[in-house]
Write a protein that holds these residues in place. Structure first.
Motif, PDB file in Angstrom:
ATOM      1  N   MET A  68       0.958  -1.248  -0.015  1.00 15.82           N
ATOM      2  CA  MET A  68      -0.003  -0.062   0.027  1.00 15.82           C
ATOM      3  C   MET A  68       0.840   1.127  -0.041  1.00 15.82           C
ATOM      4  SD  MET A  68      -3.206   0.919   2.435  1.00 15.82           S
ATOM      5  CE  MET A  68      -2.281   0.725   4.074  1.00 15.82           C
ATOM      6  N   ALA A  69       1.807   1.116   0.919  1.00 19.52           N
ATOM      7  CA  ALA A  69       2.630   2.566   0.968  1.00 19.52           C
ATOM      8  C   ALA A  69       3.471   2.833  -0.234  1.00 19.52           C
ATOM      9  CB  ALA A  69       3.608   2.372   2.299  1.00 19.52           C
ATOM     10  N   ASP A  70       3.664   1.993  -1.170  1.00 21.30           N
ATOM     11  CA  ASP A  70       4.429   1.927  -2.222  1.00 21.30           C
ATOM     12  C   ASP A  70       3.920   2.749  -3.763  1.00 21.30           C
ATOM     13  OD1 ASP A  70       6.766   1.066  -1.060  1.00 21.30           O
ATOM     14  OD2 ASP A  70       6.396  -1.110  -1.785  1.00 21.30           O
ATOM     15  N   PHE A  71       2.506   2.412  -3.508  1.00 23.29           N
ATOM     16  CA  PHE A  71       1.603   3.235  -4.475  1.00 23.29           C
ATOM     17  C   PHE A  71       1.905   4.696  -4.566  1.00 23.29           C
ATOM     18  CE2 PHE A  71      -0.468  -1.031  -4.359  1.00 23.29           C
ATOM     19  CZ  PHE A  71      -0.807  -1.207  -5.882  1.00 23.29           C
TER      20      PHE A  71
ATOM     21  N   SER B 116       5.455  -7.937 -17.392  1.00 24.97           N
ATOM     22  CA  SER B 116       6.765  -7.669 -17.571  1.00 24.97           C
ATOM     23  C   SER B 116       7.302  -6.645 -18.537  1.00 24.97           C
ATOM     24  CB  SER B 116       7.540  -8.909 -17.997  1.00 24.97           C
ATOM     25  OG  SER B 116       7.581 -10.039 -17.025  1.00 24.97           O
ATOM     26  N   ALA B 117       6.318  -6.449 -19.720  1.00 23.29           N
ATOM     27  CA  ALA B 117       6.700  -5.199 -20.586  1.00 23.29           C
ATOM     28  C   ALA B 117       5.897  -3.972 -20.268  1.00 23.29           C
ATOM     29  CB  ALA B 117       6.186  -5.926 -22.171  1.00 23.29           C
ATOM     30  N   SER B 118       5.453  -4.042 -19.187  1.00 21.73           N
ATOM     31  CA  SER B 118       4.775  -2.582 -19.092  1.00 21.73           C
ATOM     32  C   SER B 118       5.591  -1.401 -18.728  1.00 21.73           C
ATOM     33  CB  SER B 118       4.110  -2.857 -17.306  1.00 21.73           C
ATOM     34  OG  SER B 118       5.041  -2.802 -16.574  1.00 21.73           O
ATOM     35  N   GLY B 119       7.082  -1.542 -18.580  1.00 22.22           N
ATOM     36  CA  GLY B 119       7.961  -0.745 -18.186  1.00 22.22           C
ATOM     37  C   GLY B 119       7.847   0.066 -17.027  1.00 22.22           C
ATOM     38  N   TYR B 120       6.839  -0.380 -16.031  1.00 25.33           N
ATOM     39  CA  TYR B 120       6.506   0.362 -14.727  1.00 25.33           C
ATOM     40  C   TYR B 120       8.085   0.111 -13.976  1.00 25.33           C
ATOM     41  CZ  TYR B 120       4.995   1.566 -10.215  1.00 25.33           C
ATOM     42  OH  TYR B 120       4.705   2.066  -8.795  1.00 25.33           O
ATOM     43  N   ARG B 121       8.448   1.165 -13.432  1.00 26.26           N
ATOM     44  CA  ARG B 121       9.665   1.699 -12.566  1.00 26.26           C
ATOM     45  C   ARG B 121       9.385   1.232 -11.203  1.00 26.26           C
ATOM     46  NH1 ARG B 121      14.705   3.658 -13.081  1.00 26.26           N
ATOM     47  NH2 ARG B 121      14.444   4.423 -14.999  1.00 26.26           N
ATOM     48  N   ARG B 122       9.968   0.209 -10.784  1.00 30.80           N
ATOM     49  CA  ARG B 122       9.771  -0.315  -9.336  1.00 30.80           C
ATOM     50  C   ARG B 122      10.845   0.603  -8.471  1.00 30.80           C
ATOM     51  NH1 ARG B 122       9.583  -6.845  -9.821  1.00 30.80           N
ATOM     52  NH2 ARG B 122       8.435  -7.045 -11.480  1.00 30.80           N
ATOM     53  N   PRO B 123      10.593   0.503  -7.003  1.00 31.67           N
ATOM     54  CA  PRO B 123      11.094   1.270  -6.062  1.00 31.67           C
ATOM     55  C   PRO B 123      12.973   0.915  -6.166  1.00 31.67           C
ATOM     56  CG  PRO B 123       9.388   0.494  -5.157  1.00 31.67           C
ATOM     57  CD  PRO B 123       9.241  -0.179  -6.370  1.00 31.67           C
ATOM     58  N   ASP B 124      13.059  -0.511  -6.689  1.00 35.22           N
ATOM     59  CA  ASP B 124      14.591  -1.116  -6.817  1.00 35.22           C
ATOM     60  C   ASP B 124      15.192  -0.481  -7.919  1.00 35.22           C
ATOM     61  OD1 ASP B 124      13.503  -2.541  -8.396  1.00 35.22           O
ATOM     62  OD2 ASP B 124      14.060  -4.562  -7.297  1.00 35.22           O
ATOM     63  N   GLY B 125      14.533   0.178  -8.796  1.00 30.56           N
ATOM     64  CA  GLY B 125      15.054   0.669 -10.218  1.00 30.56           C
ATOM     65  C   GLY B 125      14.818  -0.449 -11.425  1.00 30.56           C
TER      66      GLY B 125
ATOM     67  N   GLU C 110      11.602 -13.992  -2.810  1.00 28.57           N
ATOM     68  CA  GLU C 110      12.318 -13.753  -1.808  1.00 28.57           C
ATOM     69  C   GLU C 110      12.849 -12.231  -1.743  1.00 28.57           C
ATOM     70  OE1 GLU C 110      16.157 -15.433   0.780  1.00 28.57           O
ATOM     71  OE2 GLU C 110      15.080 -16.772  -0.629  1.00 28.57           O
ATOM     72  N   SER C 111      13.298 -11.743  -2.886  1.00 34.26           N
ATOM     73  CA  SER C 111      13.689 -10.375  -3.002  1.00 34.26           C
ATOM     74  C   SER C 111      12.330  -9.425  -2.566  1.00 34.26           C
ATOM     75  CB  SER C 111      13.996  -9.999  -4.384  1.00 34.26           C
ATOM     76  OG  SER C 111      12.948 -10.292  -5.268  1.00 34.26           O
ATOM     77  N   LEU C 112      11.272  -9.715  -2.777  1.00 35.21           N
ATOM     78  CA  LEU C 112      10.000  -9.019  -2.186  1.00 35.21           C
ATOM     79  C   LEU C 112       9.839  -9.013  -0.818  1.00 35.21           C
ATOM     80  CD1 LEU C 112       7.611  -9.747  -5.383  1.00 35.21           C
ATOM     81  CD2 LEU C 112       8.735  -7.495  -4.857  1.00 35.21           C
ATOM     82  N   ARG C 113      10.084 -10.458  -0.358  1.00 33.81           N
ATOM     83  CA  ARG C 113       9.744 -10.598   1.026  1.00 33.81           C
ATOM     84  C   ARG C 113      10.902  -9.737   1.802  1.00 33.81           C
ATOM     85  NH1 ARG C 113       5.331 -13.099   2.649  1.00 33.81           N
ATOM     86  NH2 ARG C 113       4.941 -14.852   1.561  1.00 33.81           N
ATOM     87  N   GLU C 114      11.895  -9.756   1.611  1.00 34.32           N
ATOM     88  CA  GLU C 114      13.190  -9.042   1.996  1.00 34.32           C
ATOM     89  C   GLU C 114      12.835  -7.493   2.211  1.00 34.32           C
ATOM     90  OE1 GLU C 114      16.392 -10.248  -0.082  1.00 34.32           O
ATOM     91  OE2 GLU C 114      17.171 -11.718   1.325  1.00 34.32           O
ATOM     92  N   SER C 115      12.100  -6.989   0.989  1.00 36.47           N
ATOM     93  CA  SER C 115      11.922  -5.460   1.208  1.00 36.47           C
ATOM     94  C   SER C 115      10.662  -4.947   1.566  1.00 36.47           C
ATOM     95  CB  SER C 115      12.121  -4.738  -0.380  1.00 36.47           C
ATOM     96  OG  SER C 115      11.258  -5.513  -1.366  1.00 36.47           O
ATOM     97  N   MET C 116       9.603  -5.940   1.614  1.00 38.08           N
ATOM     98  CA  MET C 116       8.416  -5.489   2.020  1.00 38.08           C
ATOM     99  C   MET C 116       8.119  -5.462   3.670  1.00 38.08           C
ATOM    100  SD  MET C 116       6.105  -7.936  -0.710  1.00 38.08           S
ATOM    101  CE  MET C 116       4.586  -7.897   0.283  1.00 38.08           C
TER     102      MET C 116
END
Length: 472
Positions: free
Chosen positions: A110-113, A201-210, A259-265
């Motif tokens: 929620m906080a990442d939107f 995957s092809a959306s181009g959305y930029r995630r917090p990790d770049g 796991e990468s999401l688990r670690e950051s969420m």
């Protein structure tokens, strides 16, 4: 035995043996509401009784009982990870249901939107994979001054297939998350998740990790119950399912997350076991290691143990690994045994579903929703009969001893999209313990209900359901 394509299906003798492991045949029940919940084997209740003799809390004691219970609990996570081909237990979290698992994703993200983001889901979803996102976009985030859209992809009204072109048109560089069912609990559709993954995957959305690309969440409640689920092959970021749809008792859902999401969420819930031992201070709190970072409070210990053991028992029941018994062990489960078990379940339930569709489609005025006869689908058939209430049909089936379900099946959007009024249909569904006779009795019961509706209008429940004989 094997079918023409070489897939092993269950012979009559095998089914007879499987059914001896359950209570419902002793009460002569015809259980065809398995898409809602399956029946648990008697052996699971015996297991829970035996475990209760040394029952203790996990991660909270130095007694032999606590140590052993903790070992069984943690080993259950390993069994579940193997079953879905997850890299390790670190990717899993336990919840009360698929619904809670999906909600946990919503609250953790929620906080990442960001203002202007969107979520894309579909009109064929279970309410649990739409209403949380509706609430996020229409009720929660507006309170924080953020505008986020929830977009809905269409499906083909005739075949029930997901409109991939429309889905792709809705996904853009501001799509943070794509949510899709793995198998519709109304239409029976199994969307091509590889294509959905590619679109996300092809959306181009930029995630917090770049990195770029939308996250993908799969509601696998129906898919998990009727076919092999491989999270590595699906490449889903999140995948949720419940065990009560595959022989276990109620109360345990699982969320897989990379796991990468688990670690950051951030955690979904706070307190108890999700806190690192002794790491609470006035100015900071350290969280536990994965997967316990997402395990607040005392968990459903017996439920998790029973759920993992139900998977092992299923392998034994269908003879997927005749050289050994997996039930009541913590041994590392063989992936090939999982493949064989779920291939057998899928072939058997699929055969019964096609048989049901053939029989039901021959009834005048009856319309089956979703993929046509011969197409792959989850093992359920939802239908309506012209001039008949689906609730009256379900009550008439019950009067004949056949357990079905009438309603929207929590797929309200799809019923509205098809213009069904009221938003309801009747549904029969099958699993590993159902027989050809179950299917034929259900079809015959529908035929009688349609031909003589008045005969069942005031009919009491079947005798066997109203006054069952005591179990032996």
């Amino acid at each position: 035995m094997s079918d023409a394509q070489g897939v092993r299906t269950l012979a009559a003798r095998e089914l007879e043996l499987i059914r001896t492991e359950f209570a419902f045949p002793l009460r002569e029940r015809i259980v065809t509401n398995n898409a809602a919940s399956t029946q648990p084997p008697l052996a699971l209740f015996a297991l829970l009784r035996d475990v209760s003799e040394t029952y203790e809390n996990v991660h909270r004691g130095q007694s032999d009982a606590s140590i052993r219970t903790t070992e069984m609990f943690e080993a259950s996570f390993d069994t579940i990870a193997t079953w879905i081909n997850a890299p390790s237990r670190r990717t899993l979290s336990m919840h009360r249901s698929t619904t809670e698992a999906i909600n946990s994703v919503m609250y953790s993200l929620m906080a990442d939107f960001r203002d202007g983001d969107n979520v894309v889901t579909t009109l064929m979803e279970h309410n649990s994979n739409y209403v949380p996102w509706h609430a996020l976009c229409r009720e929660i985030l507006p309170r924080f001054g953020r505008s986020v859209q929830c977009r809905l992809a269409r499906f083909d009204h005739e075949t029930g297939e997901l409109d991939l072109a429309h889905l792709a048109s809705l996904v853009d560089e501001r799509t943070k998350l794509v949510c899709c069912t793995g198998g519709s609990n109304f239409l029976g559709t199994k969307p091509p998740l590889d294509a959905v993954r590619a679109i996300a995957s092809a959306s181009g959305y930029r995630r917090p990790d770049g990195t770029r690309g939308s996250l993908l969440l799969v509601d696998a409640a129906q898919r998990f119950a009727s076919s092999r689920v491989d999270v590595e092959a699906l490449d889903a970021d999140f995948l949720a399912f419940s065990f009560h749809k595959l022989l276990a008792p109620f109360g345990v859902g699982i969320l897989y997350a990379k796991e990468s999401l688990r670690e950051s969420m951030p955690p979904f819930l706070y307190g108890g076991d999700m806190i690192a031992e002794g790491q609470v201070y006035p100015d900071r709190v350290e969280y536990n290691e994965l997967p316990w970072k997402f395990s607040a409070g005392t968990p459903n210990i017996l439920g998790v143990i029973a759920s993992a053991q139900a998977l092992r028992l299923l392998v034994d029941l269908v003879g997927a690994d005749p050289g050994r018994a997996w039930f009541r062990t913590d041994d590392a489960l063989a992936p090939e045994a999982v493949d064989e078990a779920m291939s057998t379940v899928a072939a058997h339930a699929g055969f019964l579903t096609q048989r049901a569709m053939e029989g039901l489609s021959a009834i005048d005025g009856l319309h089956v929703y979703g993929p046509p006869l011969g197409a792959e689908r989850t093992p359920l058939v939802a239908f309506n009969v012209r001039g008949h209430s689906p609730f009256d049909i379900a009550r008439a089936l019950n009067a004949q001893g056949v357990e079905s379900r009438a309603g929207c099946h929590c797929a309200t959007l799809a019923h509205h999209e098809l213009g069904i009024e009221p938003a309801a249909s009747c549904r029969v569904s099958f699993t590993v313990y159902n027989t050809r006779e179950d299917v034929d009795l259900a079809v015959a019961a529908v035929r009688r209900a349609v031909a003589s509706p008045e005969a069942f209008r005031q009919a009491p429940p079947a005798d066997v359901l109203r006054d069952p004989a005591p179990l032996a």
